[in-house]
Design a protein around this motif. Structure first.
Motif, short mmCIF file in Angstrom:
data_model
loop_
_atom_site.label_atom_id
_atom_site.label_comp_id
_atom_site.label_asym_id
_atom_site.label_seq_id
_atom_site.Cartn_x
_atom_site.Cartn_y
_atom_site.Cartn_z
N GLU A 110 -94.50 -43.09 30.86
CA GLU A 110 -93.19 -43.23 30.24
C GLU A 110 -92.48 -41.88 30.13
OE1 GLU A 110 -90.28 -45.77 28.90
OE2 GLU A 110 -92.32 -46.37 29.46
N TYR A 111 -93.22 -40.86 29.76
CA TYR A 111 -92.62 -39.53 29.58
C TYR A 111 -92.09 -38.99 30.90
CZ TYR A 111 -92.10 -34.61 28.41
OH TYR A 111 -91.58 -33.35 28.22
N TRP A 112 -92.89 -39.03 31.95
CA TRP A 112 -92.47 -38.46 33.23
C TRP A 112 -91.33 -39.25 33.86
CZ3 TRP A 112 -94.08 -34.54 36.75
CH2 TRP A 112 -94.91 -33.58 36.16
N THR A 113 -91.32 -40.55 33.65
CA THR A 113 -90.29 -41.38 34.27
C THR A 113 -88.93 -41.23 33.59
OG1 THR A 113 -91.94 -43.01 34.95
CG2 THR A 113 -89.65 -43.74 34.87
N ARG A 114 -88.94 -41.10 32.27
CA ARG A 114 -87.67 -41.21 31.54
C ARG A 114 -87.34 -40.04 30.62
NH1 ARG A 114 -86.43 -45.91 27.10
NH2 ARG A 114 -84.23 -45.44 26.73
N TRP A 115 -88.36 -39.38 30.07
CA TRP A 115 -88.09 -38.49 28.95
C TRP A 115 -88.31 -37.00 29.22
CZ3 TRP A 115 -85.63 -40.41 24.86
CH2 TRP A 115 -85.68 -41.80 24.66
N ARG A 116 -88.97 -36.62 30.29
CA ARG A 116 -89.42 -35.22 30.42
C ARG A 116 -88.28 -34.23 30.58
NH1 ARG A 116 -91.21 -33.70 36.28
NH2 ARG A 116 -90.43 -35.44 37.51
N HIS A 117 -87.11 -34.69 30.98
CA HIS A 117 -85.96 -33.78 31.07
C HIS A 117 -85.08 -33.87 29.83
CE1 HIS A 117 -87.06 -32.81 35.13
NE2 HIS A 117 -86.91 -34.06 35.55
N ARG A 118 -85.55 -34.63 28.84
CA ARG A 118 -84.74 -34.83 27.63
C ARG A 118 -85.42 -34.32 26.36
NH1 ARG A 118 -83.56 -41.13 28.18
NH2 ARG A 118 -82.27 -40.77 26.34
N VAL A 119 -86.75 -34.46 26.28
CA VAL A 119 -87.47 -34.00 25.10
C VAL A 119 -88.77 -33.34 25.53
CG1 VAL A 119 -86.51 -35.84 23.63
CG2 VAL A 119 -88.72 -36.19 24.76
N ASP A 120 -89.29 -32.47 24.68
CA ASP A 120 -90.58 -31.82 24.96
C ASP A 120 -91.74 -32.57 24.33
OD1 ASP A 120 -89.46 -29.67 26.40
OD2 ASP A 120 -89.00 -28.60 24.54
N ASN A 121 -91.44 -33.29 23.24
CA ASN A 121 -92.50 -33.94 22.46
C ASN A 121 -92.16 -35.41 22.24
OD1 ASN A 121 -93.92 -31.32 21.77
ND2 ASN A 121 -91.90 -30.94 20.90
N MET A 122 -93.15 -36.27 22.44
CA MET A 122 -92.91 -37.71 22.37
C MET A 122 -94.15 -38.43 21.85
SD MET A 122 -92.17 -40.32 25.54
CE MET A 122 -93.89 -40.84 25.65
N LEU A 123 -93.95 -39.51 21.14
CA LEU A 123 -95.04 -40.39 20.75
C LEU A 123 -94.86 -41.72 21.45
CD1 LEU A 123 -95.24 -39.89 16.86
CD2 LEU A 123 -96.78 -38.96 18.58
N PHE A 124 -95.93 -42.22 22.05
CA PHE A 124 -95.92 -43.56 22.63
C PHE A 124 -96.86 -44.43 21.81
CE2 PHE A 124 -97.49 -46.97 25.25
CZ PHE A 124 -96.36 -47.42 25.92
N VAL A 125 -96.37 -45.58 21.36
CA VAL A 125 -97.17 -46.48 20.54
C VAL A 125 -97.30 -47.82 21.24
CG1 VAL A 125 -97.42 -47.59 18.29
CG2 VAL A 125 -96.35 -45.34 18.45
N LYS A 126 -98.54 -48.23 21.47
CA LYS A 126 -98.80 -49.52 22.09
C LYS A 126 -99.20 -50.52 21.02
CE LYS A 126 -101.88 -51.89 25.35
NZ LYS A 126 -103.08 -51.76 26.22
N VAL A 127 -98.43 -51.59 20.93
CA VAL A 127 -98.73 -52.66 19.97
C VAL A 127 -99.05 -53.92 20.76
CG1 VAL A 127 -97.97 -53.91 17.92
CG2 VAL A 127 -97.09 -51.61 18.36
N GLY A 128 -100.33 -54.13 20.96
CA GLY A 128 -100.81 -55.33 21.64
C GLY A 128 -101.78 -56.03 20.73
N THR A 129 -102.94 -56.38 21.24
CA THR A 129 -103.98 -56.94 20.38
C THR A 129 -104.31 -55.96 19.26
OG1 THR A 129 -104.91 -58.16 22.24
CG2 THR A 129 -106.35 -57.81 20.33
N GLY A 130 -104.43 -54.69 19.61
CA GLY A 130 -104.62 -53.63 18.63
C GLY A 130 -103.45 -52.68 18.66
#
Length: 394
Positions: free
Chosen positions: A195-215
């Motif tokens: 997600e970071y490399w595709t969309r965010w790496r030219h916009r922010v230096d720091n990012m949190l990705f949260v996966k909400v599935g079974t857990g």
């Protein structure tokens, strides 16, 4: 990414070409301070090894037009696998990360490493054949696992939903077929990287990705790189204790874990208790998308609980973006709304200034994209490129 190479090595010059800072010999000379003859020698090495190719003439500023040099992303491919609890996605990509073919399938990770890896190798062979490539073209393999991973060793460590995998070396299971570098990471980390490399790496230096599935799990991007912590356990937010779950037993054996009340399995269980039988996180999301008021209420409540934990992370880490993925987040707007509500309520004004909280754009493809980035960036480190050139010359 760091490097052990010297500034005048072919690997360092390739890095300048890959990231677009230089496309001619004169630009390489200007950036490095090296003589034209040294640059020519190093570029010739890259040309001979097919890491780069001459891509035509650049506009002339007077005199003979210079030849442009471009990275040859077709010189090899990488194989990647995002293995989930019951569903997996695999792909073959060129060295720019462009996916040349992908396939998904259902196979329980609990069937064990031997059976799962045999299945993975079969799919890899099919993907290579479909892309018109062979095993000789493979330069590296990236794998994501649905459990805690010791990144440096490429093995799962005490994974709760992966019986038989504890301590097993995944690279060892794959190198018999493909004697290439193999990197293994937690599935949420590779999703974060994709997600970071595709969309965010030219916009922010720091990012949190949260996966909400079974857990529930998270991946932390700090200064453009995945932050794994001392032993690869960073980001396990699903087992942070929350006050609203103080009496709820989690699958890990502790009381009060976030996952035990806000994960997809917990929401499904609660929705079933309230008279709407559902089996898993995907059914919860489907109910919410269909407008079921009880499902929407439970999902919004889960979003608030997740947001409560994330508010602490926002105050502590000050990310530029929070991206939500996984089955529940992909389908349920109420989850994102609940997360936003609690973060802005509990985090400081400065920490939330310009903070973006959005859903993933890659969806369930984030893992294979991130696994490709992970292995490509490793095998194309200047030190790795120089080592490959030296080995070939030897």
């Amino acid at each position: 990414m760091g490097s052990d190479s010297t500034a005048d090595s072919p690997g360092e010059l390739l890095a300048l070409i890959r990231d677009g800072r230089a496309s001619t010999r004169s630009e390489l000379s200007r950036l490095t301070g090296l003589s034209r003859s040294t640059i020519t020698q190093r570029v010739d090495v890259l040309l001979n090894r097919e890491f780069v190719y001459e891509a035509g003439e650049a506009p002339s500023s007077g005199g003979r037009p210079p030849q442009t040099i471009a990275f040859n992303s077709t010189v090899g491919v990488v194989l990647v696998a995002d293995l989930g609890a019951t569903h997996s996605r695999l792909a073959v990509a060129d060295l720019s990360g462009e996916v040349l073919g992908e396939v998904s399938g259902d196979l329980a990770i609990a069937t064990g490493p031997d059976e799962v890896m045999a299945w993975v190798l079969e799919r890899f062979a099919e993907l290579l054949d479909g892309a018109g490539r062979t095993g000789d073209d493979v330069r590296g393999i990236g794998v994501g696992l649905p459990g805690p991973v010791e990144y440096s060793a490429g093995r799962a460590v005490d994974p709760p939903i992966m019986p038989g995998w504890d301590g097993v070396s995944v690279p060892a299971l794959l190198r018999g077929a493909y004697p290439v570098p193999v990197l293994v990471d937690n599935d949420v980390n590779i999703m974060a990287l994709g997600e970071y490399w595709t969309r965010w790496r030219h916009r922010v230096d720091n990012m949190l990705f949260v996966k909400v599935g079974t857990g529930i799990g998270s991946g932390i991007v700090a200064n453009g790189n995945i932050y794994r912590g001392q032993h690869g356990a960073a980001g396990d937010m699903g087992h942070v204790q929350v006050a609203s779950a103080s009496t709820t037993i989690c699958r890990c054996g502790n009381l009060g874990c976030l996952e035990a009340v806000a994960g997809g399995a917990a929401i499904a269980r609660r929705l079933t208790e309230l008279g709407t039988p559902v089996e898993d996180a995907r059914e919860v999301a489907s109910r919410a998308m269909a407008g079921d008021p009880t499902a929407n209420r439970l999902v919004r409540d889960a979003g608030r609980q997740i947001g409560e934990v994330l508010a602490g992370a926002v105050n502590l880490l000050n990310p530029g973006a929070i991206v939500l993925g996984g089955d529940v987040a992909l389908a349920a707007n109420q989850l994102v709304a609940g997360v936003r509500e609690r973060i802005y309520e509990r985090s400081t004004v400065l920490a939330t200034h310009d903070l973006r909280i959005e859903r993933t754009e890659l969806g369930d493809r984030a893992g294979v994209v991130g696994a490709a980035v992970m292995i490509i960036e490793s095998i194309l480190l200047p030190s790795a490129v120089d080592a490959a050139i030296t080995a070939a010359a030897g």
